[in-house]
Enzyme design. Structure first.
Site, PDB file in Angstrom:
ATOM      1  N   THR A  46       0.828  -1.205   0.000  1.00 34.10           N
ATOM      2  CA  THR A  46       0.000   0.000   0.000  1.00 34.10           C
ATOM      3  C   THR A  46       0.861   1.253   0.000  1.00 34.10           C
ATOM      4  O   THR A  46       0.628   2.195  -0.771  1.00 34.10           O
ATOM      5  CB  THR A  46      -0.902   0.016   1.249  1.00 34.10           C
ATOM      6  OG1 THR A  46      -1.666  -1.185   1.285  1.00 34.10           O
ATOM      7  CG2 THR A  46      -1.827   1.210   1.235  1.00 34.10           C
ATOM      8  N   THR A  47       1.883   1.275   0.868  1.00 36.46           N
ATOM      9  CA  THR A  47       2.740   2.453   1.005  1.00 36.46           C
ATOM     10  C   THR A  47       3.534   2.712  -0.263  1.00 36.46           C
ATOM     11  O   THR A  47       3.911   3.842  -0.556  1.00 36.46           O
ATOM     12  CB  THR A  47       3.691   2.274   2.200  1.00 36.46           C
ATOM     13  OG1 THR A  47       2.932   1.844   3.329  1.00 36.46           O
ATOM     14  CG2 THR A  47       4.392   3.569   2.556  1.00 36.46           C
ATOM     15  N   TYR A 109     -12.714  -4.449  -3.128  1.00 41.30           N
ATOM     16  CA  TYR A 109     -13.895  -4.150  -3.938  1.00 41.30           C
ATOM     17  C   TYR A 109     -14.800  -5.362  -4.125  1.00 41.30           C
ATOM     18  O   TYR A 109     -16.007  -5.269  -3.899  1.00 41.30           O
ATOM     19  CB  TYR A 109     -13.524  -3.567  -5.321  1.00 41.30           C
ATOM     20  CG  TYR A 109     -14.742  -3.067  -6.073  1.00 41.30           C
ATOM     21  CD1 TYR A 109     -15.330  -1.857  -5.728  1.00 41.30           C
ATOM     22  CD2 TYR A 109     -15.323  -3.818  -7.092  1.00 41.30           C
ATOM     23  CE1 TYR A 109     -16.470  -1.404  -6.389  1.00 41.30           C
ATOM     24  CE2 TYR A 109     -16.457  -3.380  -7.749  1.00 41.30           C
ATOM     25  CZ  TYR A 109     -17.027  -2.172  -7.399  1.00 41.30           C
ATOM     26  OH  TYR A 109     -18.154  -1.735  -8.036  1.00 41.30           O
ATOM     27  N   TYR A 135      -2.496 -10.329   4.252  1.00 44.32           N
ATOM     28  CA  TYR A 135      -2.578  -8.922   4.675  1.00 44.32           C
ATOM     29  C   TYR A 135      -4.046  -8.594   4.901  1.00 44.32           C
ATOM     30  O   TYR A 135      -4.831  -8.527   3.955  1.00 44.32           O
ATOM     31  CB  TYR A 135      -1.954  -8.035   3.601  1.00 44.32           C
ATOM     32  CG  TYR A 135      -1.973  -6.546   3.871  1.00 44.32           C
ATOM     33  CD1 TYR A 135      -2.238  -6.016   5.127  1.00 44.32           C
ATOM     34  CD2 TYR A 135      -1.693  -5.650   2.835  1.00 44.32           C
ATOM     35  CE1 TYR A 135      -2.242  -4.653   5.341  1.00 44.32           C
ATOM     36  CE2 TYR A 135      -1.686  -4.283   3.036  1.00 44.32           C
ATOM     37  CZ  TYR A 135      -1.962  -3.787   4.295  1.00 44.32           C
ATOM     38  OH  TYR A 135      -1.966  -2.430   4.500  1.00 44.32           O
ATOM     39  N   ARG A 140      -9.366  -0.641   4.286  1.00 46.01           N
ATOM     40  CA  ARG A 140      -9.054  -0.315   2.899  1.00 46.01           C
ATOM     41  C   ARG A 140      -9.786  -1.206   1.899  1.00 46.01           C
ATOM     42  O   ARG A 140     -10.103  -0.774   0.798  1.00 46.01           O
ATOM     43  CB  ARG A 140      -7.542  -0.426   2.639  1.00 46.01           C
ATOM     44  CG  ARG A 140      -6.762   0.792   3.083  1.00 46.01           C
ATOM     45  CD  ARG A 140      -5.332   0.692   2.575  1.00 46.01           C
ATOM     46  NE  ARG A 140      -4.541   1.853   2.936  1.00 46.01           N
ATOM     47  CZ  ARG A 140      -4.338   2.909   2.161  1.00 46.01           C
ATOM     48  NH1 ARG A 140      -4.888   2.984   0.964  1.00 46.01           N
ATOM     49  NH2 ARG A 140      -3.588   3.911   2.571  1.00 46.01           N
ATOM     50  N   LYS A 164      -0.229 -10.101   8.246  1.00 44.09           N
ATOM     51  CA  LYS A 164      -0.088  -8.704   8.638  1.00 44.09           C
ATOM     52  C   LYS A 164      -1.457  -8.234   9.105  1.00 44.09           C
ATOM     53  O   LYS A 164      -2.399  -8.162   8.319  1.00 44.09           O
ATOM     54  CB  LYS A 164       0.398  -7.848   7.458  1.00 44.09           C
ATOM     55  CG  LYS A 164       0.477  -6.357   7.778  1.00 44.09           C
ATOM     56  CD  LYS A 164       0.866  -5.541   6.558  1.00 44.09           C
ATOM     57  CE  LYS A 164       0.844  -4.050   6.873  1.00 44.09           C
ATOM     58  NZ  LYS A 164       1.170  -3.221   5.675  1.00 44.09           N
ATOM     59  N   ILE A 206       5.074  -4.611  10.061  1.00 46.91           N
ATOM     60  CA  ILE A 206       5.294  -4.126   8.700  1.00 46.91           C
ATOM     61  C   ILE A 206       4.903  -2.665   8.741  1.00 46.91           C
ATOM     62  O   ILE A 206       3.737  -2.326   8.884  1.00 46.91           O
ATOM     63  CB  ILE A 206       4.513  -4.953   7.670  1.00 46.91           C
ATOM     64  CG1 ILE A 206       5.052  -6.396   7.666  1.00 46.91           C
ATOM     65  CG2 ILE A 206       4.615  -4.338   6.287  1.00 46.91           C
ATOM     66  CD1 ILE A 206       4.325  -7.351   6.742  1.00 46.91           C
TER      67      ILE A 206
END
Length: 294
Positions: A46-47, A109, A135, A140, A164, A206
């Protein structure tokens, strides 16, 4: 054996003003992380703004990172997708390039059922041999891996080894770890919950914070791993105001600003992300000063 213990940086992807990946700057960031004690690099998460990359660009960044790290610390490649076949293809390519593990986010989604999540992650696990870290970030993706599903995946597939946890729900985390019976490695997905997560069996984080404070984030984890929770707690408290500032807007908007402030050139964000608002820039700058980064 765990892929890594301690602080793994969810590394930023720097871009040029024209939007292309800035590979010379990315190399500087990688070397900064290794020099300052980061325990692993998680690339194209994501980052790293992976959601805005083409598949070819995504894997070029993964390969570059693996090649530059050259085995000095583990590299975990973000290869998740809401399309199972895409996740398989990216994961196979990461294995081919030499990634130590892959990080698979829940399908965003689509909002799969628990059965769908099991089938999705299982399908990827069957196609690769390297370890997988799940994850779980419902805020999100709109999708939550329930404890029973995470544990079943870890017990049914030898290469699904970790998770994570960015749920922010410590009760759910405790339930998962109680069911897991040691079958799953737990990493905090939130920098403000490193100590709580590690106190219930986690082995690291993380981290977004590690982009600008790798030594300090490593130290929080190291103290937990030593069993020195009193010191770890104080370090967590000290970092908390900065962590809050790093999440004043959606990640990675603030951390790219923070990297600029310590002398890196992370470049612009890709739309739909935009630059940090001026008032939040001031808050971030002040907290970085208080934390000793400026």
């Amino acid at each position: 054996m765990a892929i890594f213990k301690g602080a793994g940086v969810a590394i930023v992807t720097p871009f040029k003003d024209n939007g292309e990946v800035n590979y010379p700057e990315f190399e500087k960031m990688i070397e900064f992380q290794i020099k300052n004690g980061t325990d692993a690099i998680i690339v194209c998460g994501t980052t790293g703004e992976a959601a805005t990359m083409s598949e070819e660009e995504h894997m070029d960044v993964v390969k570059f990172c693996i090649d530059k790290v050259a085995g000095r610390i583990p590299v975990v490649a973000g290869t998740g997708s809401n399309c199972t076949q895409t996740a398989i293809e990216l994961s196979k390519k990461a294995q081919e390039y030499g990634a130590d593990a892959v990080l698979l986010v829940t399908p965003y989604y689509n909002k799969a059922t628990q059965g769908g999540l099991y089938a999705h992650f299982g399908a990827v696990a069957k196609e690769i041999d390297i370890p997988i870290i799940l994850y779980n970030v419902p805020s999100r993706t709109g999708c939550n891996i329930l404890p029973e599903t995470a544990v079943k995946l870890a017990k049914d597939f030898d290469n699904i080894v970790g998770i994570k946890d960015a749920t922010g729900n410590i009760s759910q985390t405790i339930k998962m770890m109680s069911l897991a019976e040691g079958s799953i490695d737990l990493y905090s997905g939130d920098d403000d919950q490193i100590v709580p997560i590690m106190s219930v069996g986690g082995i690291g984080v993380i981290s977004v914070l590690s982009n600008v404070a790798p030594q300090q984030t490593h130290e929080i984890c190291a103290k937990c791993l030593e069993g020195d929770y009193e010191t770890a707690r104080e370090l967590q408290f000290k970092a908390y105001p900065l962590v809050k500032a790093l999440f004043s807007e959606v990640n990675p908007i603030p951390v790219k600003t923070a990297l600029k402030l310590i002398g890196f050139q992370p470049g612009p964000l890709r739309l739909p992300l935009t630059e940090l608002e001026p008032n939040n820039q001031e808050i971030l700058k002040n907290e970085m000063k208080k934390y000793g980064l400026l």
